[in-house]
Enzyme design. Structure first.
Site, mmCIF file in Angstrom:
data_model
loop_
_atom_site.group_PDB
_atom_site.id
_atom_site.type_symbol
_atom_site.label_atom_id
_atom_site.label_comp_id
_atom_site.label_asym_id
_atom_site.label_seq_id
_atom_site.Cartn_x
_atom_site.Cartn_y
_atom_site.Cartn_z
ATOM 1 C CB CYS A 22 -0.915 -0.013 1.223
ATOM 2 S SG CYS A 22 -1.794 1.545 1.505
ATOM 3 C CB CYS A 25 0.277 1.502 4.194
ATOM 4 S SG CYS A 25 -1.468 1.122 3.958
ATOM 5 C CG ASP A 431 28.569 13.370 -29.872
ATOM 6 O OD1 ASP A 431 28.976 14.389 -30.436
ATOM 7 O OD2 ASP A 431 29.313 12.443 -29.499
#
Length: 746
Positions: A22, A25, A431
């Site tokens: 959770c 929680c 690049d």
């Protein structure tokens, strides 16, 4: 030193949290631990299921007790990152080639699923509660409602509700009304109303939902954590007495290990003797074995295929590339994505508002229409629906799954925010040297000015370039050494990023760099005598370096770098992934840049850019969309920082790339780039889907409560079901491969 040994020094202890399913929680647990005596800071990483506690006077037992009271288990973690008591999937074997990573992961998932329901408290509680609830329903249907069915329903409530009530008790002690407390309240209310069957259904369904959420999150977290198990627990260390088996944790930097065919490399190191090919899929995601010879780097957890290797350890096991990848991914899981921050802010308003509405629903209507029990029943259903679990978990489970999947495929994404930005990329800047090209240029031509020889040009240029780490400099030095040119020691060496280098050789100030750099430094309108040659070489797509001593032109060197084979198909795949424009940014001359861009099929080219010019070019692109910059060198650092997403190449061998970039392609392989962009798009789409699903189910449940069409078990199903749906949807990203992303993201 442990925290018990000293009250003066601040120590930090890490724990694995079991059963944490959770997200809301997790935040409350963190707040609770921060108020424990002696604790200065506590951080709960919900995505990784990990706890870090810092302080000077706390005890490990106090931490474990506090976590247990919240309904979870805290397991101390070993220094190298593997939980205490964990057994690696791949033990050192002299005869057996280790199973493939995919097969091993599948076996671990099966074993986890089977053992979870019978060995974990949540699994046992859910199964027993469901069994007694089903038996009670069967008894009620067969012999009618009576003491037998009520006893079975009560047993289902007690067996399934004990862990829920225990967690609710500790939540209420802290003044928190969470889903556990709401479920207990609903079960008690059902009992008061005589609805024993419904109370049992509420508890059994909620316990099952909790168990499934816990199992699902363990699987998602395990996708990253299992990478550590690729490294063997034992190593064969070569000593004066011959090879000795030693725990990998005890292998020190400088120790020499023997890696036989079929074994996994125990630590990061350098090959001292032997030749072989090593499967580096666990680190780079590339399954094609890489050839290894003396001085080649090797990484912990990779598989030696056919030849014995002697490897000198260059890192301790806890600091291996594999271990650092896992730590970085877990740290990334703790970083909140923008969607997650929005959901958290929404939940802070949504939950109190719905709880207040439930209180009004229980009190106000009975004052006018009576039927208190009916409205109280509806208020209980509304309280259950009020829990924002599905909404809060909708983003973290998706991020955890996507980051774990990416890490297994050789792509390190440094957090949910970067995952979301990858999913929004419209422009990609690359690049040239080392990114679009192989980064191994060679000296193709050497032209001497009047009064000089090509051997002198090579010797002077290589002497000047020898202190530099630039790919062009290394190519010059390699060519000179191959031809036996005499090299000198350079004094007052200075590298000029994006321009060239200078230093003193035999007292003369010498410069090497582009013709433009030489013209700027010497104030020349043009390079006399060799200007035509320089222009002709640049016209062939080669990079030209001009060499001068004081104000005299010594000669020219023309270097050629081959395009990466995979670059030609890269553009099409990125366009298919939704990238509108690909731009080449390079400090090279325009003709060489245009040749490379034309061969790769890029959309635009900007050449002769200094590092600050690249950063400005990226800023210009950001005005038109979301920009990702891909580079591999220090010259690209400003541009990587300026981009919305900085992508570094070849992170397996680069500490800087691992620490600095937002996204790291662990192998030197551009083909991972379209995969990363597509995974970002799918991840962003999944987060939006999950938020929509969670809100839609909540809204539907709320609409059904008012007319009384939603009973308690349906409310629990709406809450737990929504959580399971978003978890399952997010976990789909664990199984996504390159082809799978391509199919879904179109």
């Amino acid at each position: 030193m442990s925290s018990e040994d000293s009250t003066a020094l601040v120590v930090s202890l890490d724990y694995r949290l079991e059963g944490l399913d959770c997200a809301d929680c997790a935040l409350r647990l963190e707040q609770q631990l921060q108020h424990l005596p002696g604790v200065q800071d506590a951080q709960v990483n919900y995505g990784a299921g990990r706890l870090t506690v810092k302080g000077a006077a706390f005890t490990s037992e106090a931490i474990k007790t506090a976590v247990a009271r919240a309904g979870y288990a805290a397991v101390p973690e070993q220094p190298a990152g593997r939980p205490a008591g964990a057994v690696a999937s791949h033990q050192m074997s002299e005869d057996t080639v280790p199973a493939s990573g995919a097969a091993a992961r599948a076996a671990r998932r099966r074993n986890l699923t089977l053992s979870f329901w019978f060995t974990r408290p949540k699994g046992r509680s859910a199964l027993s509660s469901l069994a007694f609830a089903a038996a009670g329903m069967a008894a009620a249907r067969l012999v009618g409602a009576g003491s037998v069915s009520v006893a079975l329903f009560v047993a289902a409530i007690v067996l399934g509700g004990y862990p829920i009530a225990r967690s609710a008790y500790y939540s209420l002690r802290r003044g928190l009304m969470d889903m556990d407390a709401l479920t207990v309240l609903a079960a008690i209310g059902a009992g008061v109303l005589g609805q024993w069957e419904e109370g049992a259904a509420v508890v059994a369904l909620f316990a099952l939902g909790n168990a499934l959420e816990s199992l699902s999150m363990e699987k998602a977290r395990g996708s990253v954590r299992s990478l550590l198990e690729e490294a063997p627990d034992e190593a064969l260390v070569i000593t004066d007495r011959g090879p000795e088996k030693r725990p990998t944790r005890q292998v020190a930097v400088g120790d020499v290990c023997l890696v036989r065919p079929g074994q996994r490399v125990p630590v990061d190191g350098q090959v001292l003797a032997g030749r072989s090919a090593v499967n580096e899929a666990s680190v780079t995601g590339e399954a094609v074995p890489a050839d290894k010879e003396p001085n080649s780097p090797v990484y912990a957890g990779t598989i030696n295929t056919f030849g014995a290797l002697e490897v000198r350890a260059t890192r301790a096991s806890g600091d291996s590339t594999l271990a650092r990848i896992v730590r970085l991914v877990e740290q990334s899981q703790a970083a909140r994505a923008p969607s997650e921050r929005f959901v958290s802010r929404f939940a802070r308003i949504y939950t109190p508002a719905v709880i207040a509405l439930a209180a009004l629903l229980a009190v106000v209507p009975p004052l006018f229409v009576g039927h208190f029990s009916s409205w109280f029943y509806r208020a209980l259903g509304l309280l259950i629906v009020a829990c924002p679990c599905a909404l809060v978990i909708s983003t973290p489970v998706t991020v955890v799954s996507a980051l774990g999947n990416a890490a297994r495929h050789g792509v390190l994404i440094k957090g949910g925010a970067h995952l979301e930005r990858l999913g929004q990329v419209t422009h990609l800047a690359l690049d040239k040297t080392g990114t679009l090209t192989q980064g191994r240029p060679v000296v193709a031509d050497a032209v001497a000015a009047s009064g000089w020889t090509t051997e002198q040009v090579l010797a002077l240029a290589a002497s000047l370039e020898r202190p530099s780490e630039h790919p062009l400099a290394r190519a010059v030095v390699e060519r000179a050494e191959r031809e036996g040119a005499p090299l000198q020691v350079v004094d007052d060496f200075q590298a000029l990023p994006g321009k060239g280098a200078l230093g003193r050789l035999e007292g003369r100030l010498c410069r090497i760099g582009s013709p433009a750099f030489q013209r700027e430094a010497l104030g020349l309108a043009a390079l006399p005598a060799l200007a035509a040659e320089a222009e002709a070489l640049e016209g062939q797509g080669k990079t030209v370096l001009a060499l001068t001593a004081e104000e005299e032109v010594v000669g020219l060197l023309a270097l050629a770098d081959r395009l990466r084979p995979e670059a030609r198909g890269l553009v099409q795949r990125l366009h298919q992934a939704g990238v509108r424009q690909l731009v080449l940014l390079t400090g090279d001359n325009p003709r060489a840049a245009e040749t490379a861009a034309r061969e790769a099929g890029l959309d635009r080219v900007r050449a002769r850019l200094l590092p600050e010019d690249k950063a400005k070019a990226v800023e210009d692109l950001r005005r038109d969309g979301v920009v990702a910059m891909v580079g591999d060198g220090i010259n690209d650092a400003p541009a990587l920082a300026a981009a919305d997403v900085g992508v570094a190449m070849g992170g397996a061998g680069s500490d800087t790339a691992l620490e600095v970039a937002d996204v790291v392609l662990m192998g030197d392989d551009l083909t991972r780039l379209p995969y990363a962009v597509r995974l970002g798009r799918l991840g962003l789409a999944t987060i939006r889907q999950n938020v929509t699903i969670a809100l839609a189910i909540k809204l539907l449940a709320l609409l059904l409560i008012i007319p009384g069409w939603l009973n308690l078990w349906m409310a629990v199903f709406a809450d737990s079901g929504a959580s399971l749906i978003v978890i399952a949807n997010g976990m789909r990203l664990l199984a996504v491969k390159d082809e799978g992303v391509r199919a879904v993201a179109r």
